[in-house]
Design a protein around this motif. Structure first.
Motif, PDB file in Angstrom:
ATOM      1  N   THR A  17      43.656  50.936  26.965  1.00 36.97           N
ATOM      2  CA  THR A  17      43.977  51.819  25.829  1.00 36.97           C
ATOM      3  C   THR A  17      44.551  53.147  26.323  1.00 36.97           C
ATOM      4  O   THR A  17      45.541  53.669  25.802  1.00 36.97           O
ATOM      5  CB  THR A  17      42.733  52.106  24.987  1.00 36.97           C
ATOM      6  OG1 THR A  17      42.179  50.858  24.576  1.00 36.97           O
ATOM      7  CG2 THR A  17      43.085  52.937  23.764  1.00 36.97           C
ATOM      8  N   THR A  18      43.979  53.737  27.350  1.00 37.95           N
ATOM      9  CA  THR A  18      44.449  55.018  27.894  1.00 37.95           C
ATOM     10  C   THR A  18      45.831  54.885  28.464  1.00 37.95           C
ATOM     11  O   THR A  18      46.711  55.723  28.229  1.00 37.95           O
ATOM     12  CB  THR A  18      43.478  55.520  28.979  1.00 37.95           C
ATOM     13  OG1 THR A  18      42.176  55.594  28.439  1.00 37.95           O
ATOM     14  CG2 THR A  18      43.905  56.881  29.498  1.00 37.95           C
ATOM     15  N   ASP A  19      46.113  53.812  29.195  1.00 39.76           N
ATOM     16  CA  ASP A  19      47.438  53.618  29.777  1.00 39.76           C
ATOM     17  C   ASP A  19      48.500  53.420  28.708  1.00 39.76           C
ATOM     18  O   ASP A  19      49.626  53.882  28.845  1.00 39.76           O
ATOM     19  CB  ASP A  19      47.394  52.397  30.722  1.00 39.76           C
ATOM     20  CG  ASP A  19      46.519  52.656  31.941  1.00 39.76           C
ATOM     21  OD1 ASP A  19      46.296  53.867  32.223  1.00 39.76           O
ATOM     22  OD2 ASP A  19      46.077  51.686  32.568  1.00 39.76           O
ATOM     23  N   ALA A  20      48.132  52.824  27.587  1.00 35.96           N
ATOM     24  CA  ALA A  20      49.133  52.572  26.517  1.00 35.96           C
ATOM     25  C   ALA A  20      49.480  53.829  25.748  1.00 35.96           C
ATOM     26  O   ALA A  20      50.609  53.991  25.271  1.00 35.96           O
ATOM     27  CB  ALA A  20      48.582  51.497  25.579  1.00 35.96           C
ATOM     28  N   CYS A  21      48.522  54.791  25.567  1.00 37.38           N
ATOM     29  CA  CYS A  21      48.755  55.980  24.735  1.00 37.38           C
ATOM     30  C   CYS A  21      49.270  57.165  25.537  1.00 37.38           C
ATOM     31  O   CYS A  21      49.777  58.133  24.965  1.00 37.38           O
ATOM     32  CB  CYS A  21      47.462  56.388  24.026  1.00 37.38           C
ATOM     33  SG  CYS A  21      46.885  55.161  22.834  1.00 37.38           S
ATOM     34  N   THR A  22      49.132  57.193  26.795  1.00 37.06           N
ATOM     35  CA  THR A  22      49.569  58.352  27.584  1.00 37.06           C
ATOM     36  C   THR A  22      51.061  58.257  27.822  1.00 37.06           C
ATOM     37  O   THR A  22      51.536  57.259  28.392  1.00 37.06           O
ATOM     38  CB  THR A  22      48.836  58.386  28.928  1.00 37.06           C
ATOM     39  OG1 THR A  22      47.436  58.448  28.678  1.00 37.06           O
ATOM     40  CG2 THR A  22      49.269  59.609  29.750  1.00 37.06           C
ATOM     41  N   PRO A  23      51.889  59.309  27.314  1.00 39.91           N
ATOM     42  CA  PRO A  23      53.337  59.256  27.509  1.00 39.91           C
ATOM     43  C   PRO A  23      53.673  59.484  28.977  1.00 39.91           C
ATOM     44  O   PRO A  23      52.948  60.146  29.718  1.00 39.91           O
ATOM     45  CB  PRO A  23      53.865  60.373  26.628  1.00 39.91           C
ATOM     46  CG  PRO A  23      52.749  61.325  26.524  1.00 39.91           C
ATOM     47  CD  PRO A  23      51.492  60.519  26.589  1.00 39.91           C
ATOM     48  N   SER A  24      54.818  59.036  29.312  1.00 36.72           N
ATOM     49  CA  SER A  24      55.271  59.218  30.683  1.00 36.72           C
ATOM     50  C   SER A  24      55.833  60.624  30.888  1.00 36.72           C
ATOM     51  O   SER A  24      56.082  61.366  29.920  1.00 36.72           O
ATOM     52  CB  SER A  24      56.335  58.171  31.022  1.00 36.72           C
ATOM     53  OG  SER A  24      57.480  58.373  30.203  1.00 36.72           O
ATOM     54  N   GLU A  25      56.067  60.989  32.107  1.00 40.37           N
ATOM     55  CA  GLU A  25      56.624  62.318  32.422  1.00 40.37           C
ATOM     56  C   GLU A  25      58.014  62.487  31.844  1.00 40.37           C
ATOM     57  O   GLU A  25      58.378  63.566  31.352  1.00 40.37           O
ATOM     58  CB  GLU A  25      56.648  62.499  33.944  1.00 40.37           C
ATOM     59  CG  GLU A  25      57.131  63.879  34.358  1.00 40.37           C
ATOM     60  CD  GLU A  25      57.111  64.054  35.865  1.00 40.37           C
ATOM     61  OE1 GLU A  25      57.593  65.108  36.325  1.00 40.37           O
ATOM     62  OE2 GLU A  25      56.605  63.162  36.568  1.00 40.37           O
ATOM     63  N   ALA A  26      58.783  61.426  31.844  1.00 36.21           N
ATOM     64  CA  ALA A  26      60.142  61.487  31.284  1.00 36.21           C
ATOM     65  C   ALA A  26      60.117  61.749  29.787  1.00 36.21           C
ATOM     66  O   ALA A  26      60.913  62.533  29.250  1.00 36.21           O
ATOM     67  CB  ALA A  26      60.882  60.183  31.591  1.00 36.21           C
ATOM     68  N   ASP A  27      59.149  61.096  29.133  1.00 33.56           N
ATOM     69  CA  ASP A  27      59.037  61.329  27.676  1.00 33.56           C
ATOM     70  C   ASP A  27      58.656  62.776  27.384  1.00 33.56           C
ATOM     71  O   ASP A  27      59.159  63.401  26.439  1.00 33.56           O
ATOM     72  CB  ASP A  27      58.000  60.369  27.090  1.00 33.56           C
ATOM     73  CG  ASP A  27      58.469  58.914  27.145  1.00 33.56           C
ATOM     74  OD1 ASP A  27      59.699  58.722  27.226  1.00 33.56           O
ATOM     75  OD2 ASP A  27      57.604  58.039  27.096  1.00 33.56           O
ATOM     76  N   LEU A  28      57.735  63.311  28.188  1.00 32.89           N
ATOM     77  CA  LEU A  28      57.306  64.699  27.980  1.00 32.89           C
ATOM     78  C   LEU A  28      58.466  65.672  28.199  1.00 32.89           C
ATOM     79  O   LEU A  28      58.654  66.636  27.446  1.00 32.89           O
ATOM     80  CB  LEU A  28      56.147  65.044  28.919  1.00 32.89           C
ATOM     81  CG  LEU A  28      54.824  64.339  28.618  1.00 32.89           C
ATOM     82  CD1 LEU A  28      53.802  64.625  29.711  1.00 32.89           C
ATOM     83  CD2 LEU A  28      54.281  64.797  27.260  1.00 32.89           C
ATOM     84  N   ARG A  29      59.253  65.433  29.230  1.00 32.80           N
ATOM     85  CA  ARG A  29      60.383  66.320  29.484  1.00 32.80           C
ATOM     86  C   ARG A  29      61.412  66.245  28.339  1.00 32.80           C
ATOM     87  O   ARG A  29      61.991  67.260  27.939  1.00 32.80           O
ATOM     88  CB  ARG A  29      61.043  65.942  30.806  1.00 32.80           C
ATOM     89  CG  ARG A  29      60.207  66.289  32.031  1.00 32.80           C
ATOM     90  CD  ARG A  29      60.941  65.914  33.312  1.00 32.80           C
ATOM     91  NE  ARG A  29      60.155  66.228  34.490  1.00 32.80           N
ATOM     92  CZ  ARG A  29      60.071  67.428  35.049  1.00 32.80           C
ATOM     93  NH1 ARG A  29      60.761  68.437  34.493  1.00 32.80           N
ATOM     94  NH2 ARG A  29      59.330  67.627  36.106  1.00 32.80           N
TER      95      ARG A  29
END
Length: 339
Positions: A17-29
């Motif tokens: 569940t944690t791996d699916a909801c945490t956005p990637s660094e690229a998405d955050l940028r």
């Protein structure tokens, strides 16, 4: 070997569940870049709005800031204006007692008692029976005595405009003449019309001048009917307004001589004579000469009541009763002197 949390079914599900909801660094940028772009657009819009507001304000007329009003300042300026106006009137009419008295009162309001005393004295010189000038002069003498202000020196030193000052009249009227009685009546009617307009505008000196010219036109052709009596009574009214009671009484008497049935001649003669009585009584007190003069005023009012319009009769009779009381005061009071 003991099972770990990750190897347990609950731990495995939590990790998934944690791996699916945490956005990637690229998405955050990408999200940050998007927000920065939006912020830049808002900032630019705000800058343009501010420039438009500043431009609109620069085109509006700016109102001067009002200075805070100090207590007592307005009254002082108003009194100074009153002195300036009264001075101008005296300069235009240096031998007008009312103008002199107005200036004296303006000086008194600013505690310039010596100047006020000089102007009040000048008014009394111009009209010796001027009761108001006499009373103001007495009042100022008491005030100056309390304040140790000398008033025995020459009044001319304190007069803004001397009594004998010459006034240049740029509007001096040309002489008027008539060859026939008809022409005299026609020109006198025009002069009377001009005098009436001056009187309604409270320009009493000019009214007297115009009516006097009309009288001279008619007298030059031996015309002494009711039209002349009306001119005399009109001039008497103007003299009363100017506080020239002696002249008013004279014109009232001349109006009666021209036409004894003209009620205004008796009316103005009685009024002027009564004012002379009041002024003299204020100075000299009760005396037989004032009593005799009051009797003349009373007889004038009685004759006026006999010929005046019905709408005026009550007022005339009331003044006659007042004059009769004045006669009593002049002749029956204790201390009445023979003079």
């Amino acid at each position: 070997q003991e099972p770990t949390e990750a190897s347990s079914p609950v731990g495995w599900r939590r990790a998934m569940t944690t791996d699916a909801c945490t956005p990637s660094e690229a998405d955050l940028r990408a999200e940050i870049a998007k927000l920065e772009l939006e912020l830049k657009g808002v900032t630019e819009k705000a800058r343009l709005s501010q420039e438009a507001l500043d431009s609109a304000r620069s085109q509006e007329p700016t109102e001067p800031k009002k200075k805070p009003r100090r207590r007592g300042g307005k009254k002082k300026n108003k009194m100074s204006d009153a002195i300036q106006e009264a001075r101008q009137e005296v300069q235009r009419c240096p031998r007008n007692a009312q103008c002199r008295l107005d200036l004296a009162r303006a000086y008194e309001g600013e505690d310039k008692f010596r100047e006020a005393y000089a102007e009040a004295s000048a008014a009394k010189i111009l009209i010796p029976t001027y009761g108001r000038a006499w009373r103001l002069k007495q009042k100022l003498e008491k005030v100056m005595a309390e304040k140790n202000i000398s008033f025995e020196d020459d009044d001319n030193l304190y007069l803004d405009t001397p009594l004998d000052a010459k006034v240049e009249d740029d509007n001096e009227l040309p002489p008027v003449t008539a060859d026939t009685p008809e022409e005299a009546r026609e020109k006198a009617a025009e002069e009377k019309k001009q005098g009436d307009a001056h009187f309604l505008g409270k320009r009493h000196e000019q009214a007297c001048e115009r009516w006097g010219r009309a009288i001279e036109l008619l007298k030059a052709h031996d015309i002494t009917d009711v039209s002349v009596a009306k001119l005399y009574s009109n001039r008497a009214a103007a003299h009363l307004a100017l506080k020239k009671h002696v002249l008013a009484a004279r014109d009232g008497a001349l109006a009666v001589e021209c036409d004894a049935g003209w009620w205004k001649g008796h009316w103005y003669f009685g009024q002027a004579t009564l004012e002379l009585v009041k002024a003299s009584a204020a100075q000299r007190g009760a005396c037989t000469s004032n009593g005799e003069r009051a009797q003349e005023a009373y007889r004038a009012f009685v004759r006026c009541a006999g010929v005046c319009p019905a709408s005026k009769k009550d007022e005339v009779e009331l003044l006659a009763a007042t004059t009769q009381q004045k006669i009593y005061e002049m002749t029956e009071q204790e201390g009445c002197v023979v003079c």
